[in-house]
Design a protein around this motif. Structure first.
Motif, PDB file in Angstrom:
ATOM      1  N   ARG A  16      42.963 -25.608 -42.785  1.00  0.00           N
ATOM      2  CA  ARG A  16      44.294 -26.111 -42.387  1.00  0.00           C
ATOM      3  C   ARG A  16      44.196 -27.604 -42.111  1.00  0.00           C
ATOM      4  O   ARG A  16      43.957 -28.058 -40.992  1.00  0.00           O
ATOM      5  N   GLU A  18      42.539 -20.259 -36.178  1.00  0.00           N
ATOM      6  CA  GLU A  18      42.436 -21.676 -35.806  1.00  0.00           C
ATOM      7  C   GLU A  18      43.303 -22.031 -34.603  1.00  0.00           C
ATOM      8  O   GLU A  18      43.201 -23.134 -34.061  1.00  0.00           O
ATOM      9  N   VAL A  72      45.293 -17.983 -48.305  1.00  0.00           N
ATOM     10  CA  VAL A  72      46.513 -18.516 -47.695  1.00  0.00           C
ATOM     11  C   VAL A  72      47.686 -17.655 -48.136  1.00  0.00           C
ATOM     12  O   VAL A  72      47.913 -17.473 -49.336  1.00  0.00           O
ATOM     13  N   TRP A  95      52.529 -26.113 -45.253  1.00  0.00           N
ATOM     14  CA  TRP A  95      51.568 -25.320 -44.499  1.00  0.00           C
ATOM     15  C   TRP A  95      52.266 -24.311 -43.581  1.00  0.00           C
ATOM     16  O   TRP A  95      51.654 -23.825 -42.622  1.00  0.00           O
ATOM     17  N   GLU A 104      46.086 -30.086 -41.466  1.00  0.00           N
ATOM     18  CA  GLU A 104      47.289 -30.632 -40.844  1.00  0.00           C
ATOM     19  C   GLU A 104      47.179 -30.362 -39.346  1.00  0.00           C
ATOM     20  O   GLU A 104      46.241 -29.697 -38.892  1.00  0.00           O
ATOM     21  N   TYR A 149      50.038 -18.705 -43.252  1.00  0.00           N
ATOM     22  CA  TYR A 149      48.862 -18.449 -42.429  1.00  0.00           C
ATOM     23  C   TYR A 149      47.620 -18.196 -43.282  1.00  0.00           C
ATOM     24  O   TYR A 149      47.704 -17.901 -44.462  1.00  0.00           O
ATOM     25  N   ILE A 150      46.486 -18.363 -42.593  1.00  0.00           N
ATOM     26  CA  ILE A 150      45.192 -18.231 -43.252  1.00  0.00           C
ATOM     27  C   ILE A 150      44.600 -16.880 -42.872  1.00  0.00           C
ATOM     28  O   ILE A 150      44.411 -16.578 -41.692  1.00  0.00           O
ATOM     29  N   HIS A 168      46.415 -26.732 -32.815  1.00  0.00           N
ATOM     30  CA  HIS A 168      45.461 -27.116 -33.852  1.00  0.00           C
ATOM     31  C   HIS A 168      45.695 -28.587 -34.175  1.00  0.00           C
ATOM     32  O   HIS A 168      46.616 -28.943 -34.919  1.00  0.00           O
ATOM     33  N   ARG A 216      51.823 -32.659 -39.365  1.00  0.00           N
ATOM     34  CA  ARG A 216      52.266 -31.317 -39.759  1.00  0.00           C
ATOM     35  C   ARG A 216      52.994 -31.415 -41.099  1.00  0.00           C
ATOM     36  O   ARG A 216      53.750 -32.355 -41.349  1.00  0.00           O
ATOM     37  N   ASN A 266      45.170 -16.419 -38.377  1.00  0.00           N
ATOM     38  CA  ASN A 266      45.533 -17.440 -37.386  1.00  0.00           C
ATOM     39  C   ASN A 266      44.413 -17.745 -36.385  1.00  0.00           C
ATOM     40  O   ASN A 266      44.677 -18.097 -35.236  1.00  0.00           O
TER      41      ASN A 266
END
Length: 591
Positions: free
Chosen positions: A538, A235, A582, A565, A540, A568-569, A545, A561, A233
């Motif tokens: 991400r 971002e 992901v 998605w 979106e 989480y990354i 973000h 959004r 997370n």
């Protein structure tokens, strides 16, 4: 190289680090516990220096509404308002343990405000559906830091000051030692331990506009990455409207007082960037900004943040003027239910009053505090700007505060997975106490059953690159502040990553600022790459973000959004490159 040793090594002396040290010593008094502080103990951390208009500690108490299984609503707020990109199990822990965490602080002497019935007073803050925010005043965090410091001074806990940890030495996926720099002597230090707790806070120094204390350069994030741990997370970071000099969030009561938002010429500029919108709608947006303080894609109040940002990009300064009502002021558009929950007053506050009078009635403590710094909102406007306030992501932890590397734990803002894109206001202070305690206990439990292994390590040489550290740092801050702040465009992010690759290729060299500054800058370079990589993946908008197709206010177009998605990354360092994965977060049962 000087060598030190302790059973449990706590890196960072903010709220999470101090709570971890206290718990480690309480559960295993026979162990040597050491706190490593980058500066003077309890004088350099975010907890010890943070302010806001009414700083909150988010907690679900026995009498917090709704009183039946009320912790579940708290946990679901963390998860749902966080954008469903965090681990629900960690949200449950925060909610369930919040009352005990608050009680511990009360017993240490933290003077939380109480209502007429003698109960801890609570108000509604951003990211919540019920009022759970407990407070002392603008200095809630500082009072917590003072109480924890006082407790530590009574315990046999070692304190190592002016020491910056920049890396770990590992073998077979276990941390055995930390590499550090004595900031004052400009000498390297080796710290051996059986277990380590990262509590180094966020990385505000990456951004030109931030409210972090000096020295918050993301050292914990970078050291964990190089040791093999995961980040998540990255971002997401809270960005809000803050005072330009005192470094505090002008949230809650300041916006709900409905001041006039002006520039250095006295012009009310919001309508230049917000179109089409009626004056009545602008009243409700500004008022609700107090309950939606950090910018968020899901909140309509984001256009106020973006208007302020767009105006400053044109070279203007922005102020809150409490001497006059806005031209669009409308009593009828004030949501009384939010006002009653947040400030314990009704619309009568707005009849025949000016913003300053309302601010005094809503939050006298804040006015007194501002006056102590020779700032008088009754006489002069208060200058503000958009600024980074908190990192939502961090080193990925499980319910035991363990990272993916053995012997390494993380807590507080340095940790990740417990918060998503957004978080309830006050949950950051709660996080320091809940997961600080958990990290300290588990690190001590692990250390209690281990023996020291005198492993010989080859101490890495200081890298020697071509570009002086100061030049690299200035370049990084410009890149991140323009491409990874409020407005995030694919072309800008991609270009920033290419420029970072060029900096890595040439390398950093030690300059007149010394070793600690060099290692900080190296950490910032790695972290900048991690943040930009996550932002690019991400594609979106979610929480703070904000990905744009177009940003030319009032013409703006977001990447929307998307439900796919709701993941989480996760970031890892492999072959000196940031790799992404992901993943599905841990979700509520039946969700």
């Amino acid at each position: 190289m000087r060598e030190l040793i302790a059973d449990v090594v706590i890196i960072g002396d903010g709220g999470a680090g101090m709570r971890a040290a206290i718990c480690a010593k309480e559960v295993h008094p026979e162990l040597d516990v050491m706190i490593v502080s980058k500066g003077r103990f309890c004088k350099c951390s975010t907890t010890a220096l943070a302010w806001s208009d009414r700083m909150a500690f988010h907690a679900t108490l026995p009498y917090t509404p709704p009183e039946k299984e009320n912790w579940k609503f708290h946990a679901m707020d963390i998860y749902k308002i966080g954008g469903e990109v965090s681990d629900y199990k960690l949200a449950e822990i925060l909610a369930k343990e919040s009352a005990e965490a608050l009680e511990y602080l009360v017993n240490l002497g933290v003077p939380f405000a109480r209502n007429k019935e003698g109960k801890i007073d609570q108000f509604l803050t951003d990211g919540s559906i019920y009022p759970r925010a407990c407070y002392v005043g603008p200095n809630t965090a500082i009072e917590i830091a003072k109480a924890l410091e006082k407790r530590i001074r009574t315990m046999d806990i070692k304190i190592l000051e002016n020491t910056m940890v920049y890396d770990f030495l590992t073998m077979n996926n276990r941390v055995y030692a930390a590499l550090a720099v004595d900031v004052l002597k400009n000498e390297q230090v080796l710290i051996r331990g059986k277990s380590f707790v990262l509590a180094t806070g966020g990385a505000g120094e990456l951004y030109r506009q931030n409210v972090f204390p000096a020295g918050m350069t993301g050292d914990g994030y970078a050291a964990a990455l190089r040791a093999g741990a995961e980040l998540v997370n990255m971002e997401f970071m809270q960005i809000g409207v803050c005072h330009t000099k005192l470094l505090f969030a002008t949230s809650g009561s300041m916006f709900r007082s409905l001041p006039k938002i002006i520039d250095e010429n006295g012009d009310e500029f919001l309508t230049q960037y917000i179109s089409p919108i009626t004056p009545d709608d602008l009243t409700i947006l500004e008022f609700k900004k107090g309950a939606h303080w950090p910018i968020s894609y899901e909140s309509p109040t984001k256009i106020i943040d973006l208007a302020i940002y767009a105006h400053t990009l044109k070279g203007h300064k922005v102020f809150m003027d409490f001497r006059e009502n806005p031209s669009y002021f409308s009593i009828d558009r004030i949501p009384e239910e939010i006002l009653a929950w947040s400030e314990k007053v009704g619309k009568e506050l707005f009849y025949n009053t000016k913003p300053y009078e309302r601010l005094v009635k809503i939050n006298q403590q804040l006015v007194d505090w501002l006056n102590s710094f020779h700032i008088d909102p009754a006489k002069e406007p208060v200058q503000v700007q958009n600024a980074v306030q908190h990192f939502q992501g961090g080193v990925k932890i499980d319910e035991n505060a363990k990272t993916s590397v053995k012997g390494l734990y993380a807590a507080g803002e340095c940790a990740g997975g417990q918060h998503g894109a957004n978080r309830p206001g006050g949950n950051s202070l709660l996080d320091t106490q809940v997961f600080g305690k958990i990290a300290g206990k588990n690190a001590a439990d692990e250390a209690s059953v281990l023996t020291f292994e005198r492993i010989k390590f080859e101490i890495p040489k200081i890298p020697s690159g071509q570009i002086p550290a100061k030049e690299v740092r200035n370049k990084l801050r410009d890149l991140i502040s323009s491409s990874a702040f409020l407005v995030r465009m694919e072309s800008q992010v991609s270009n920033a990553l290419r420029e970072i690759d060029a900096l890595k290729e040439k390398g950093i060299c030690v300059d007149e600022n010394g070793l600690a500054y060099f290692y900080e800058t190296r950490n910032m370079l790695l972290l900048a790459e991690a943040i930009l990589t996550a932002i690019l993946v991400r594609d979106e908008s979610r929480g703070p973000h904000l990905r744009f197709k177009q940003f030319d206010p009032p013409k703006i177009e977001f990447l929307p959004r998307r439900e796919e998605w709701n993941k989480y990354i996760v970031l890892k360092l492999m072959n000196r490159r940031i790799q992404t994965e992901v993943r599905e977060p841990l979700r509520p049962k039946g969700d």
